[in-house]
Design an enzyme around this catalytic site. Structure first.
Site: not given
Length: 325
Positions: A134-137
């Site tokens: 994921g992007c935030f991750a």
């Protein structure tokens, strides 16, 4: 040359994939699947591709492609694979969260490897299927992995991260409408964001017995692309030692770079880079991390994974330029 198929072709991540793939020297774009746009030229939806690609969306698949990118909403990748079969030699790179967690990594006898190259490049090289992070991750893990490697995550980490409107996907919603988003700022999914699961699993894989809390506050910003994450936690070593361990951890990572000066979003937007900066205040270490949510946070990282899967140069097709002014 390898044949590439894309499913879910009308969204932001698919659009970024197509833009990158048409300039990739090792691939042929075989099909872009979109039932709602079948028969339309791709450049009618992704309008900046006018003149770059003379291909139409299709509602049929080629089950013999070498690699399949799934750019579907969360939960829909499993459904699509249940309804459509592909060759045993087709490698799958999924950009949803369907296969990221350990408990979901095996599906229909397919094993999905978590595709964060800075964490497990060698496992990716040997894999058949990839669960793209994921992007935030991505932004948060890259800020914390060097500490986990040295078992230095000894306190609660406080995380504040802001994403652009493209992080919500191409379908309009109340919180992506221009008149709501412009000159606005808001918190959502405080302490409960779905990316916390994959972040915790990655940190635990490096720091055995990791059990510290991650207090994560995600924000919506009034810009279209990028993620700016700020993370602070207790750290009992010097700032010089912090820089040394980060630089050592990422010495072989072509897209993660440590800056000695403060960083900002425009340095990385439209690139596959992650920039990190460190500051020390008393016993607290502040780590700032910036990425483009659609590239290093999604499609760019997916192509980085494809390059590793097929033995291409890791940077192939990803030599991009930021728009810094």
């Amino acid at each position: 040359m390898i044949k590439v198929g894309i499913v879910g072709g009308a969204g932001y991540t698919a659009g970024e994939l197509i833009r990158l793939l048409v300039n990739h020297s090792k691939v042929v774009l075989d099909f872009v699947y979109s039932t709602s746009n079948a028969g339309n030229y791709i450049h009618q939806v992704h309008q900046d591709l006018l003149g770059a690609l003379d291909l139409k969306f299709t509602s049929t698949i080629n089950p013999e492609v070498d690699v399949l990118f799934l750019c579907l909403g969360h939960g829909n990748s499993k459904k699509f694979l249940q309804e459509n079969s592909f060759s045993l030699t087709t490698k799958i790179i999924d950009l949803s969260n369907d296969f990221r967690l350990n408990n979901n990594a095996v599906f229909q006898e397919k094993e999905f490897v978590y595709g964060l190259p800075e964490l497990q490049k060698e496992a990716i090289k040997k894999a058949n299927n990839i669960a793209n992070p994921g992007c935030f991750a991505t932004a948060i893990q890259l800020a914390l992995l060097p500490l986990a490697k040295q078992s230095l995550l000894k306190s609660t980490a406080h995380i504040n991260a802001t994403t652009g409107s493209t992080g919500a996907g191409v379908s309009p919603s109340a919180t992506t409408h221009f008149s709501w988003r412009d000159n606005n700022f808001s918190v959502y999914k405080a302490f409960t964001h779905q990316h916390l699961g994959e972040i915790n699993e990655s940190l635990s894989s490096l720091q055995k017995g990791f059990s510290e809390e991650l207090f994560f506050i995600p924000n919506r910003g009034n810009f279209s692309r990028g993620i700016f994450a700020s993370i602070y936690l207790e750290f009992d070593k010097s700032i010089e030692e912090a820089f040394e361990l980060f630089e050592d951890f990422y010495k072989d990572a072509p897209y993660t770079h440590i800056s000695k000066t403060p960083i900002y979003l425009k340095q990385v937007v439209n690139t596959n880079n992650c920039f990190l900066h460190l500051q020390k205040h008393n016993n607290m270490l502040l780590i700032t991390s910036v990425i483009d949510n659609l590239l290093k946070g999604a499609s760019g990282q997916a192509i980085q994974n494809m390059n590793l899967l097929f033995g291409f140069k890791e940077i192939e097709g990803l030599q991009l330029k930021a728009t810094s002014f």
